[in-house]
Design a protein around this motif. Structure first.
Motif, PDB file in Angstrom:
ATOM      1  N   ALA A  68       0.841  -1.205   0.000  1.00 21.56           N
ATOM      2  CA  ALA A  68       0.000   0.000   0.000  1.00 21.56           C
ATOM      3  C   ALA A  68       0.871   1.248   0.000  1.00 21.56           C
ATOM      4  O   ALA A  68       1.943   1.278   0.612  1.00 21.56           O
ATOM      5  N   ASN A  69       0.403   2.279  -0.691  1.00 26.84           N
ATOM      6  CA  ASN A  69       1.163   3.532  -0.756  1.00 26.84           C
ATOM      7  C   ASN A  69       1.017   4.367   0.510  1.00 26.84           C
ATOM      8  O   ASN A  69       1.909   5.128   0.864  1.00 26.84           O
ATOM      9  N   ASP A  70      -0.143   4.239   1.186  1.00 28.47           N
ATOM     10  CA  ASP A  70      -0.375   5.053   2.376  1.00 28.47           C
ATOM     11  C   ASP A  70      -1.400   4.351   3.257  1.00 28.47           C
ATOM     12  O   ASP A  70      -1.919   3.284   2.917  1.00 28.47           O
ATOM     13  N   THR A  71      -1.713   4.961   4.389  1.00 33.93           N
ATOM     14  CA  THR A  71      -2.643   4.363   5.347  1.00 33.93           C
ATOM     15  C   THR A  71      -4.034   4.184   4.761  1.00 33.93           C
ATOM     16  O   THR A  71      -4.682   3.158   4.966  1.00 33.93           O
ATOM     17  N   THR A  72      -4.489   5.167   4.000  1.00 36.80           N
ATOM     18  CA  THR A  72      -5.826   5.073   3.401  1.00 36.80           C
ATOM     19  C   THR A  72      -5.924   3.889   2.453  1.00 36.80           C
ATOM     20  O   THR A  72      -6.896   3.125   2.492  1.00 36.80           O
ATOM     21  N   GLN A  75      -6.022   0.627   4.396  1.00 34.02           N
ATOM     22  CA  GLN A  75      -7.344   0.365   4.966  1.00 34.02           C
ATOM     23  C   GLN A  75      -8.329  -0.094   3.898  1.00 34.02           C
ATOM     24  O   GLN A  75      -9.167  -0.968   4.149  1.00 34.02           O
ATOM     25  N   GLU A  76      -8.220   0.470   2.699  1.00 32.85           N
ATOM     26  CA  GLU A  76      -9.106   0.057   1.611  1.00 32.85           C
ATOM     27  C   GLU A  76      -8.856  -1.395   1.221  1.00 32.85           C
ATOM     28  O   GLU A  76      -9.801  -2.145   0.956  1.00 32.85           O
ATOM     29  N   ILE A  77      -7.599  -1.792   1.209  1.00 30.39           N
ATOM     30  CA  ILE A  77      -7.278  -3.176   0.858  1.00 30.39           C
ATOM     31  C   ILE A  77      -7.748  -4.123   1.963  1.00 30.39           C
ATOM     32  O   ILE A  77      -8.349  -5.175   1.692  1.00 30.39           O
ATOM     33  N   GLU A  78      -7.493  -3.749   3.215  1.00 29.94           N
ATOM     34  CA  GLU A  78      -7.943  -4.609   4.319  1.00 29.94           C
ATOM     35  C   GLU A  78      -9.460  -4.754   4.327  1.00 29.94           C
ATOM     36  O   GLU A  78      -9.989  -5.816   4.688  1.00 29.94           O
ATOM     37  N   ALA A  79     -10.166  -3.704   3.905  1.00 32.58           N
ATOM     38  CA  ALA A  79     -11.632  -3.775   3.868  1.00 32.58           C
ATOM     39  C   ALA A  79     -12.123  -4.815   2.872  1.00 32.58           C
ATOM     40  O   ALA A  79     -13.237  -5.349   3.020  1.00 32.58           O
ATOM     41  N   LEU A  80     -11.313  -5.134   1.867  1.00 27.40           N
ATOM     42  CA  LEU A  80     -11.705  -6.157   0.902  1.00 27.40           C
ATOM     43  C   LEU A  80     -11.797  -7.540   1.545  1.00 27.40           C
ATOM     44  O   LEU A  80     -12.452  -8.430   1.014  1.00 27.40           O
ATOM     45  N   PHE A  81     -11.151  -7.708   2.696  1.00 27.41           N
ATOM     46  CA  PHE A  81     -11.166  -8.996   3.403  1.00 27.41           C
ATOM     47  C   PHE A  81     -12.293  -9.070   4.437  1.00 27.41           C
ATOM     48  O   PHE A  81     -12.370 -10.045   5.175  1.00 27.41           O
TER      49      PHE A  81
END
Length: 322
Positions: A68-72, A75-81
């Motif tokens: 991930a490039n940044d915290t946002t 979080q978007e990637i983790e939300a996919l799980f």
């Protein structure tokens, strides 16, 4: 970091395509887009056999590392799980089991509980970023075990449950002064209703603007240091239910799921949105906390009066014999 499987499936044989999709689902992979699936980096080895099978049958596949490039973006990637939907489906099965429990033999009940517990463990294995739904499901499983023991093992000595909440006798809590934070919201309003309805009909309320200065002679609920407040994944309403042995009431359990979701998140329930809207409106209309609590109690009375859904008949259960 994550491992990303980027692939193009072979058009034939169809059995391979189905097997690949099932394997990805069983691993709990997140779909970045069609043909791109993710797992946390530490599970990269689980993707290699799938990539090999795709290539073996004429497709293309490679496993890459994604950062991930940044915290946002993280979080978007983790939300996919997110596994909330899966935990909600598990809870529906658990709720059906609890409603059918009085009609089951002990052997069937314990067999079904084992199956429900195994299903939850399988969910946990693919819940790579556990959240409120996972903790709530664990608490629900504890409640199920207590309900089963109440049906078939009355009087048998039992270890303190995982939440560590001791069982109390409501007779020792009559005509008390109960204190909580002023301008009550969902958990406090529901707890006040529960106290008056099931624990202490003569309860008097003390509204605290500063919980740190609560009088010494009150029973506190839903604030730091209170006698009754959040424990682990349980909100105050659920703690009161557990404290006074009310877990086997399916109508209270249905209310508890709505209160939990509105107060702490987790698994959504159909009643939550309507309950939140009505209580928010009452809070705007009534500036006096005693009046607000009294009027909100009528809402909880009405919700409690709705009968629990009937268990499905054998002919409507998937896989049931005709």
């Amino acid at each position: 970091m994550w491992s990303a499987l980027i692939m193009t499936l072979p058009t034939q044989p169809n059995a391979v395509r189905l097997r690949v999709w099932r394997n990805l689902k069983a691993l709990g992979c997140a779909a970045l887009r069609d043909g791109a699936y993710l797992l946390p980096q530490e599970h990269a080895g689980l993707l290699a056999p799938i990539a090999a099978e795709v290539r073996e049958h004429g497709g293309t596949a490679m496993v890459l590392t994604l950062t991930a490039n940044d915290t946002t973006q993280r979080q978007e990637i983790e939300a996919l799980f997110d596994r909330t939907e899966a935990f909600t489906q598990w809870r529906d099965t658990a709720t059906t089991f609890q409603s059918e429990l009085p009609q089951l033999t002990e052997t069937d009940a314990r067999r079904r509980l084992r199956s429900i517990a195994d299903a939850l463990q399988a969910l946990h294995r693919t819940d790579y970023y556990p959240g409120a739904a996972a903790a709530q499901a664990d608490a629900d499983l504890t409640s199920l075990r207590q309900a089963l023991d109440a049906c078939f093992s009355r009087g048998e000595p039992a270890a303190l449950p995982a939440h560590g909440i001791p069982r109390l006798d409501a007779a020792q809590f009559q005509n008390q002064r109960w204190a909580t934070r002023a301008r009550p919201w969902v958990d406090r309003l529901a707890s006040a209703w529960l106290i008056r309805r099931f624990i202490d009909p003569g309860a008097q309320w003390v509204w605290l603007t500063d919980p740190a200065s609560a009088p010494a002679d009150v029973l506190g609920f839903d604030y730091d240091g209170a006698r009754f407040t959040h424990v682990g994944a349980l909100v105050t309403f659920e703690v009161l239910i557990a404290s006074f042995g009310l877990e086997t009431d399916p109508r209270l359990q249905r209310l508890a799921r709505a209160v939990h979701y509105l107060d702490a998140g987790g698994m959504p329930v159909p009643e939550a949105a309507g309950l939140e809207a009505v209580l928010a409106g009452l809070r705007e209309v009534h500036a006096d906390d005693d009046t607000l609590t009294q009027v909100a109690a009528q809402v909880f009375d009405a919700l409690y009066a709705v009968p629990p859904p009937s268990p499905p008949s054998p002919s409507t259960v998937p896989g049931a014999a005709p």
